[in-house]
Design an enzyme around this catalytic site. Structure first.
Site, PDB file in Angstrom:
ATOM      1  N   PHE A 163      16.081  -8.824   2.888  1.00 25.39           N
ATOM      2  CA  PHE A 163      14.769  -8.479   3.451  1.00 25.39           C
ATOM      3  C   PHE A 163      13.622  -9.226   2.779  1.00 25.39           C
ATOM      4  O   PHE A 163      12.459  -9.067   3.171  1.00 25.39           O
ATOM      5  CB  PHE A 163      14.523  -6.964   3.374  1.00 25.39           C
ATOM      6  CG  PHE A 163      14.580  -6.377   1.985  1.00 25.39           C
ATOM      7  CD1 PHE A 163      13.487  -6.442   1.131  1.00 25.39           C
ATOM      8  CD2 PHE A 163      15.742  -5.762   1.526  1.00 25.39           C
ATOM      9  CE1 PHE A 163      13.539  -5.898  -0.142  1.00 25.39           C
ATOM     10  CE2 PHE A 163      15.801  -5.209   0.238  1.00 25.39           C
ATOM     11  CZ  PHE A 163      14.694  -5.285  -0.592  1.00 25.39           C
TER      12      PHE A 163
ATOM     13  N   ASN B  10       5.746   0.619   4.169  1.00 21.91           N
ATOM     14  CA  ASN B  10       5.615   1.840   3.351  1.00 21.91           C
ATOM     15  C   ASN B  10       4.299   1.911   2.560  1.00 21.91           C
ATOM     16  O   ASN B  10       4.196   2.617   1.567  1.00 21.91           O
ATOM     17  CB  ASN B  10       6.852   2.053   2.468  1.00 21.91           C
ATOM     18  CG  ASN B  10       7.060   0.967   1.435  1.00 21.91           C
ATOM     19  OD1 ASN B  10       6.280   0.014   1.367  1.00 21.91           O
ATOM     20  ND2 ASN B  10       8.087   1.112   0.616  1.00 21.91           N
TER      21      ASN B  10
ATOM     22  N   ARG C 231       3.964   8.384   0.644  1.00 27.36           N
ATOM     23  CA  ARG C 231       4.830   7.812   1.684  1.00 27.36           C
ATOM     24  C   ARG C 231       5.404   8.908   2.587  1.00 27.36           C
ATOM     25  O   ARG C 231       5.555   8.727   3.803  1.00 27.36           O
ATOM     26  CB  ARG C 231       5.956   6.999   1.049  1.00 27.36           C
ATOM     27  CG  ARG C 231       5.477   5.667   0.438  1.00 27.36           C
ATOM     28  CD  ARG C 231       6.542   5.094  -0.468  1.00 27.36           C
ATOM     29  NE  ARG C 231       6.247   3.738  -0.948  1.00 27.36           N
ATOM     30  CZ  ARG C 231       6.901   3.163  -1.955  1.00 27.36           C
ATOM     31  NH1 ARG C 231       7.874   3.819  -2.590  1.00 27.36           N
ATOM     32  NH2 ARG C 231       6.593   1.943  -2.343  1.00 27.36           N
TER      33      ARG C 231
ATOM     34  N   HIS D  41       2.446   0.169  -3.121  1.00 25.32           N
ATOM     35  CA  HIS D  41       3.344  -0.266  -4.190  1.00 25.32           C
ATOM     36  C   HIS D  41       2.978   0.463  -5.482  1.00 25.32           C
ATOM     37  O   HIS D  41       1.804   0.727  -5.742  1.00 25.32           O
ATOM     38  CB  HIS D  41       3.194  -1.780  -4.424  1.00 25.32           C
ATOM     39  CG  HIS D  41       3.831  -2.232  -5.712  1.00 25.32           C
ATOM     40  ND1 HIS D  41       5.168  -2.549  -5.808  1.00 25.32           N
ATOM     41  CD2 HIS D  41       3.320  -2.367  -6.969  1.00 25.32           C
ATOM     42  CE1 HIS D  41       5.444  -2.876  -7.067  1.00 25.32           C
ATOM     43  NE2 HIS D  41       4.344  -2.779  -7.790  1.00 25.32           N
TER      44      HIS D  41
ATOM     45  N   LYS E  10      -0.832  -1.745   0.399  1.00 26.46           N
ATOM     46  CA  LYS E  10      -0.267  -2.898   1.103  1.00 26.46           C
ATOM     47  C   LYS E  10      -1.069  -3.176   2.389  1.00 26.46           C
ATOM     48  O   LYS E  10      -1.898  -2.349   2.796  1.00 26.46           O
ATOM     49  CB  LYS E  10       1.209  -2.610   1.407  1.00 26.46           C
ATOM     50  CG  LYS E  10       2.063  -2.442   0.134  1.00 26.46           C
ATOM     51  CD  LYS E  10       3.523  -2.211   0.483  1.00 26.46           C
ATOM     52  CE  LYS E  10       4.382  -2.117  -0.767  1.00 26.46           C
ATOM     53  NZ  LYS E  10       5.818  -1.935  -0.427  1.00 26.46           N
TER      54      LYS E  10
ATOM     55  N   THR F 151      11.188   4.980  -1.936  1.00 25.32           N
ATOM     56  CA  THR F 151      10.918   3.677  -1.304  1.00 25.32           C
ATOM     57  C   THR F 151      10.979   3.779   0.223  1.00 25.32           C
ATOM     58  O   THR F 151      10.115   3.259   0.920  1.00 25.32           O
ATOM     59  CB  THR F 151      11.936   2.632  -1.809  1.00 25.32           C
ATOM     60  OG1 THR F 151      11.843   2.567  -3.225  1.00 25.32           O
ATOM     61  CG2 THR F 151      11.693   1.270  -1.204  1.00 25.32           C
TER      62      THR F 151
ATOM     63  N   ARG G   3       4.962   6.951  -9.488  1.00 19.01           N
ATOM     64  CA  ARG G   3       6.116   6.786  -8.583  1.00 19.01           C
ATOM     65  C   ARG G   3       6.423   8.092  -7.851  1.00 19.01           C
ATOM     66  O   ARG G   3       6.774   8.078  -6.668  1.00 19.01           O
ATOM     67  CB  ARG G   3       7.357   6.343  -9.369  1.00 19.01           C
ATOM     68  CG  ARG G   3       7.255   4.966 -10.002  1.00 19.01           C
ATOM     69  CD  ARG G   3       7.547   3.848  -9.048  1.00 19.01           C
ATOM     70  NE  ARG G   3       8.918   3.809  -8.606  1.00 19.01           N
ATOM     71  CZ  ARG G   3       9.427   2.813  -7.877  1.00 19.01           C
ATOM     72  NH1 ARG G   3       8.666   1.785  -7.537  1.00 19.01           N
ATOM     73  NH2 ARG G   3      10.673   2.833  -7.487  1.00 19.01           N
TER      74      ARG G   3
ATOM     75  N   TYR H 203       7.331 -10.097  -6.479  1.00 19.29           N
ATOM     76  CA  TYR H 203       8.624  -9.535  -6.074  1.00 19.29           C
ATOM     77  C   TYR H 203       9.795 -10.430  -6.516  1.00 19.29           C
ATOM     78  O   TYR H 203      10.846 -10.407  -5.875  1.00 19.29           O
ATOM     79  CB  TYR H 203       8.652  -9.350  -4.552  1.00 19.29           C
ATOM     80  CG  TYR H 203       7.908  -8.110  -4.070  1.00 19.29           C
ATOM     81  CD1 TYR H 203       8.217  -6.842  -4.571  1.00 19.29           C
ATOM     82  CD2 TYR H 203       6.921  -8.199  -3.092  1.00 19.29           C
ATOM     83  CE1 TYR H 203       7.566  -5.703  -4.117  1.00 19.29           C
ATOM     84  CE2 TYR H 203       6.255  -7.056  -2.633  1.00 19.29           C
ATOM     85  CZ  TYR H 203       6.581  -5.816  -3.149  1.00 19.29           C
ATOM     86  OH  TYR H 203       5.946  -4.682  -2.699  1.00 19.29           O
TER      87      TYR H 203
ATOM     88  N   GLU I  50       2.885  -6.851 -13.915  1.00 20.84           N
ATOM     89  CA  GLU I  50       2.136  -6.873 -12.648  1.00 20.84           C
ATOM     90  C   GLU I  50       0.618  -6.881 -12.890  1.00 20.84           C
ATOM     91  O   GLU I  50      -0.115  -7.585 -12.197  1.00 20.84           O
ATOM     92  CB  GLU I  50       2.551  -5.665 -11.795  1.00 20.84           C
ATOM     93  CG  GLU I  50       3.978  -5.800 -11.280  1.00 20.84           C
ATOM     94  CD  GLU I  50       4.597  -4.506 -10.756  1.00 20.84           C
ATOM     95  OE1 GLU I  50       5.770  -4.553 -10.353  1.00 20.84           O
ATOM     96  OE2 GLU I  50       3.924  -3.460 -10.755  1.00 20.84           O
TER      97      GLU I  50
END
Ligand code: DAT
Ligand code: MG
Length: 169
Positions: free
Chosen positions: A76, A131, A121, A134, A28, A110, A104, A68, A145
């Site tokens: 948010f 964070n 993270r 993704h 990100k 998250t 993941r 998203y 995606e």
């Protein structure tokens, strides 16, 4: 008899290869700004996953709204789109056995406050709204995606020289 055995071995290989799925991982804007791109790539490389696509791009709000889309109703969401479109990102596709689920796990929860030490993270960020990375949450969303961020030609099939040392079959 031997032919049947070889055919079964071949089918088994195909099934194993089919599980070498693809996942969509993206550094990100905060990960890029903080110089963590190399660290994130390093972790996926060292795990044994295979890089099959990567680019450096400043994403549009339109693309991010599609990415998203399932979070569109969340309070948010506007802040998420603003943050994600605030600078360049590094979208990637990594391939390997159970890469979606394992990816993941490697990312961590998250919210970095809940991410275990040793995860990306957990080790490298503090707040849920920053964070740094993704990762797809299912094979289905990974495919969605990947198709959203990459053309078919940009995803490259290849065999790493060390593949026989990463997988036993
Ligand atoms: P993940 O990125 O782990 O798949 P998600 O898909 O639920 O998590 O949410 C996407 C991103 O939205 C997440 O990485 C950070 C942001 N986000 C999620 N929950 C949030 C919250 N409660 N407050 C602020 N940002 C949030
Ligand atoms: Mg998600």
């Amino acid at each position: 008899m031997i032919c049947t055995f070889l055919a079964l071995v071949s089918i088994l290989h195909q099934v194993m290869a089919a599980q070498r799925e693809r996942t969509f991982i993206m550094v990100k804007p905060d990960g890029v700004q903080r110089g963590i791109v190399g660290e994130i790539i390093k972790r996926f490389e060292q795990k044994g996953f295979k890089l099959v696509a990567l680019k450096f791009v400043w994403p549009s709000e339109e693309l991010l709204q599609k990415h998203y889309a399932d979070l569109a109703g969340k309070p948010f969401f506007p802040g998420l789109i603003k943050y994600m479109s605030s600078g360049p990102v590094v979208p990637m596709v990594w391939e390997g056995l159970n890469s979606v689920k394992t990816g993941r796990v490697m990312l961590g929860a998250t919210n970095p406050a809940d991410s275990a030490p040793g995860t990306i993270r957990g080790d490298l960020c503090i707040q849920v709204g920053r964070n740094i990375v993704h990762g797809s949450d299912s094979v289905e969303s990974a495919n969605k995606e990947i198709n959203l961020w990459f053309t078919e030609k940009e995803v490259v099939g290849w065999t790493p020289a060390n593949e026989g040392w990463v997988y036993e079959d």
